[in-house]
Scaffold this motif. Structure first.
Motif, PDB file in Angstrom:
ATOM      1  N   SER A   1      12.091   3.441  -8.445  1.00 41.39           N
ATOM      2  CA  SER A   1      11.103   2.608  -9.123  1.00 41.39           C
ATOM      3  C   SER A   1      10.520   3.269 -10.365  1.00 41.39           C
ATOM      4  N   GLY A   2      10.544   4.599 -10.412  1.00 41.66           N
ATOM      5  CA  GLY A   2       9.902   5.310 -11.512  1.00 41.66           C
ATOM      6  C   GLY A   2       8.401   5.439 -11.327  1.00 41.66           C
ATOM      7  N   LEU A   3       7.875   5.014 -10.178  1.00 46.59           N
ATOM      8  CA  LEU A   3       6.440   5.100  -9.921  1.00 46.59           C
ATOM      9  C   LEU A   3       6.096   6.402  -9.203  1.00 46.59           C
ATOM     10  N   PHE A   4       4.806   6.695  -9.135  1.00 46.95           N
ATOM     11  CA  PHE A   4       4.326   7.931  -8.522  1.00 46.95           C
ATOM     12  C   PHE A   4       3.304   7.617  -7.432  1.00 46.95           C
ATOM     13  N   VAL A   5       3.312   8.431  -6.379  1.00 46.80           N
ATOM     14  CA  VAL A   5       2.302   8.324  -5.333  1.00 46.80           C
ATOM     15  C   VAL A   5       1.042   9.039  -5.817  1.00 46.80           C
ATOM     16  N   VAL A   6      -0.076   8.328  -5.828  1.00 45.50           N
ATOM     17  CA  VAL A   6      -1.333   8.930  -6.297  1.00 45.50           C
ATOM     18  C   VAL A   6      -2.406   8.936  -5.205  1.00 45.50           C
ATOM     19  N   GLY A   7      -2.074   8.423  -4.029  1.00 50.89           N
ATOM     20  CA  GLY A   7      -3.045   8.430  -2.944  1.00 50.89           C
ATOM     21  C   GLY A   7      -2.441   7.912  -1.661  1.00 50.89           C
ATOM     22  N   GLU A   8      -3.153   8.137  -0.554  1.00 51.73           N
ATOM     23  CA  GLU A   8      -2.748   7.596   0.739  1.00 51.73           C
ATOM     24  C   GLU A   8      -3.982   7.095   1.464  1.00 51.73           C
ATOM     25  N   PHE A   9      -3.751   6.189   2.423  1.00 54.39           N
ATOM     26  CA  PHE A   9      -4.861   5.586   3.155  1.00 54.39           C
ATOM     27  C   PHE A   9      -4.377   5.199   4.545  1.00 54.39           C
ATOM     28  N   PHE A  10      -5.165   5.528   5.577  1.00 49.65           N
ATOM     29  CA  PHE A  10      -4.837   5.164   6.955  1.00 49.65           C
ATOM     30  C   PHE A  10      -5.770   4.036   7.391  1.00 49.65           C
ATOM     31  N   LEU A  11      -5.184   2.950   7.867  1.00 49.29           N
ATOM     32  CA  LEU A  11      -5.957   1.789   8.286  1.00 49.29           C
ATOM     33  C   LEU A  11      -5.733   1.524   9.769  1.00 49.29           C
ATOM     34  N   ALA A  12      -6.829   1.442  10.522  1.00 50.68           N
ATOM     35  CA  ALA A  12      -6.737   1.044  11.930  1.00 50.68           C
ATOM     36  C   ALA A  12      -6.287  -0.407  11.991  1.00 50.68           C
ATOM     37  N   ILE A  13      -5.264  -0.677  12.810  1.00 50.68           N
ATOM     38  CA  ILE A  13      -4.661  -2.004  12.865  1.00 50.68           C
ATOM     39  C   ILE A  13      -5.098  -2.739  14.129  1.00 50.68           C
ATOM     40  N   HIS A  14      -5.650  -3.934  13.934  1.00 53.06           N
ATOM     41  CA  HIS A  14      -6.064  -4.776  15.051  1.00 53.06           C
ATOM     42  C   HIS A  14      -5.478  -6.175  14.861  1.00 53.06           C
TER      43      HIS A  14
ATOM     44  N   PRO B   1      -0.862 -10.611  -4.585  1.00 45.81           N
ATOM     45  CA  PRO B   1       0.058 -10.613  -3.440  1.00 45.81           C
ATOM     46  C   PRO B   1       1.488 -10.937  -3.867  1.00 45.81           C
ATOM     47  N   HIS B   2       2.446 -10.377  -3.125  1.00 42.51           N
ATOM     48  CA  HIS B   2       3.865 -10.618  -3.396  1.00 42.51           C
ATOM     49  C   HIS B   2       4.608 -10.866  -2.091  1.00 42.51           C
ATOM     50  N   THR B   3       5.761 -11.511  -2.212  1.00 46.44           N
ATOM     51  CA  THR B   3       6.565 -11.844  -1.039  1.00 46.44           C
ATOM     52  C   THR B   3       7.219 -10.615  -0.437  1.00 46.44           C
ATOM     53  N   ASN B   4       7.676  -9.666  -1.281  1.00 47.61           N
ATOM     54  CA  ASN B   4       8.356  -8.489  -0.754  1.00 47.61           C
ATOM     55  C   ASN B   4       7.898  -7.230  -1.485  1.00 47.61           C
ATOM     56  N   PHE B   5       8.332  -6.078  -0.954  1.00 47.97           N
ATOM     57  CA  PHE B   5       7.900  -4.796  -1.509  1.00 47.97           C
ATOM     58  C   PHE B   5       8.450  -4.571  -2.914  1.00 47.97           C
ATOM     59  N   GLU B   6       9.688  -4.985  -3.160  1.00 46.17           N
ATOM     60  CA  GLU B   6      10.283  -4.792  -4.476  1.00 46.17           C
ATOM     61  C   GLU B   6       9.470  -5.493  -5.558  1.00 46.17           C
ATOM     62  N   GLN B   7       9.032  -6.712  -5.278  1.00 45.39           N
ATOM     63  CA  GLN B   7       8.229  -7.444  -6.249  1.00 45.39           C
ATOM     64  C   GLN B   7       6.900  -6.748  -6.520  1.00 45.39           C
ATOM     65  N   ALA B   8       6.291  -6.203  -5.466  1.00 43.76           N
ATOM     66  CA  ALA B   8       5.020  -5.501  -5.637  1.00 43.76           C
ATOM     67  C   ALA B   8       5.193  -4.277  -6.537  1.00 43.76           C
ATOM     68  N   LEU B   9       6.265  -3.505  -6.318  1.00 43.88           N
ATOM     69  CA  LEU B   9       6.519  -2.332  -7.149  1.00 43.88           C
ATOM     70  C   LEU B   9       6.866  -2.735  -8.572  1.00 43.88           C
ATOM     71  N   ASP B  10       7.668  -3.787  -8.709  1.00 38.78           N
ATOM     72  CA  ASP B  10       8.057  -4.238 -10.049  1.00 38.78           C
ATOM     73  C   ASP B  10       6.848  -4.671 -10.866  1.00 38.78           C
ATOM     74  N   SER B  11       5.847  -5.252 -10.219  1.00 38.60           N
ATOM     75  CA  SER B  11       4.672  -5.702 -10.960  1.00 38.60           C
ATOM     76  C   SER B  11       3.930  -4.527 -11.586  1.00 38.60           C
ATOM     77  N   VAL B  12       3.968  -3.357 -10.929  1.00 37.25           N
ATOM     78  CA  VAL B  12       3.363  -2.161 -11.514  1.00 37.25           C
ATOM     79  C   VAL B  12       4.239  -1.629 -12.639  1.00 37.25           C
ATOM     80  N   THR B  13       5.533  -1.565 -12.400  1.00 35.29           N
ATOM     81  CA  THR B  13       6.461  -1.079 -13.422  1.00 35.29           C
ATOM     82  C   THR B  13       6.355  -1.898 -14.698  1.00 35.29           C
ATOM     83  N   LEU B  14       6.222  -3.224 -14.553  1.00 39.21           N
ATOM     84  CA  LEU B  14       6.172  -4.124 -15.707  1.00 39.21           C
ATOM     85  C   LEU B  14       4.778  -4.248 -16.306  1.00 39.21           C
TER      86      LEU B  14
END
Length: 282
Positions: free
Chosen positions: A71-84, A30-43
């Motif tokens: 980011s230099g990352l690539f989209v490799v999939g998508e997922f739809f989640l019902a939100i409750h 888990p990460h606090t923000n989206f940038e950190q989440a992407l950076d963890s993959v990049t690094l």
């Protein structure tokens, strides 16, 4: 199989649930923000990231149109989640005790009916599951949280009202991001392509750039514009289309797009999620 998957939020959040559905048994980061989440993959700290991009009720969630191309990352999939969402508080709390409801700004916006009925004041938290954690830490029955059902179990809270989202079909779309592209072969199965392009600074550039998609019958499911640098610079666009770049009609559309743009980058080619087949034609 991914071993470590990054996401924005806390354990018990919808993003955590999406990770568990997509990659059972994977380590969650888990990460606090989206940038950190992407950076963890990049690094290389994480193998993949799972990021929410659109919600059927609230619209855009993450600024993927801005984050992904840089980011230099690539989209490799998508997922739809019902939100409750459930309304939850410390054990022993009654609805009459509640004076304040905490949650992420999007969750508060997706549960307006309940909030109007209760007449409670609201406090914005960084994350839905984080709101549940805050309520558990406070131990004050005057404070409740709007959070996914898993958060109540995670933080030992009692559910006061279940399924309080305004729209019973509330759905969030997530994308899976990787350091490496994983382009599937043309198979006739529904396929999505994400791409970035920058138009030339000439009149009607966007109209001409998109003409090939129209003439080829290629459906654009998303197009978002933003500026890079000074406001006078040409606009950049994040776009998603139905189809594979190697399909003749898509290849021709991309050829025409490149003629009227200064840059085109394919950001991902991935199977369309089955949820798309259930959506009514617009």
């Amino acid at each position: 199989m991914a071993t470590t998957v990054a996401y924005q939020g806390e354990p018990g959040s919808n993003s955590a649930t999406a990770v568990q559905r997509l990659f059972p048994g994977a380590a969650e980061l888990p990460h606090t923000n989206f940038e950190q989440a992407l950076d963890s993959v990049t690094l290389g700290t994480a193998d993949l990231a799972v990021i929410p991009v659109d919600n059927s009720a609230a619209g855009r969630v993450a600024d993927v149109h801005h984050l992904l191309p840089e980011s230099g990352l690539f989209v490799v999939g998508e997922f739809f989640l019902a939100i409750h969402f459930d309304l939850m508080a410390v054990p022993g709390t009654s609805l009459d005790d509640v004076e304040c409801v905490r949650s992420h700004v999007h969750a508060l916006g997706q549960c307006r009916k309940l909030l109007r009925e209760g007449g409670w004041r609201t406090l914005v938290s960084d994350d839905t599951a984080g709101a549940a954690r805050e309520v558990a830490e406070l131990g004050d029955p005057r404070h409740a949280a709007l959070a996914p059902p898993a958060a109540a179990r995670q933080y030992g809270l009692e559910v006061l009202r279940e399924g309080v989202e305004d729209d019973p079909d509330n759905t969030t779309r997530f994308v899976v991001l990787s350091r490496e592209a994983a382009i599937p072969p043309v198979s006739g199965e529904p396929t999505m392509t994400s791409l970035f392009f920058a138009v030339r600074n000439i009149p009607s550039a966007l109209y001409k750039a998109l003409g090939g998609f129209a003439s080829g019958g290629v459906n654009l499911t998303k197009i978002e514009s933003y500026q890079m640098g000074a406001g006078l610079s040409p606009s950049c666009f994040y776009t998603e289309i139905e189809g594979h770049p190697d399909e003749p009609r898509v290849a021709l559309a991309l050829q025409e797009l490149r003629f009227f743009t200064s840059e085109v980058r394919i950001l991902g080619v991935y199977p369309a999620h089955p949820h798309r087949l259930r959506e009514p034609a617009g």
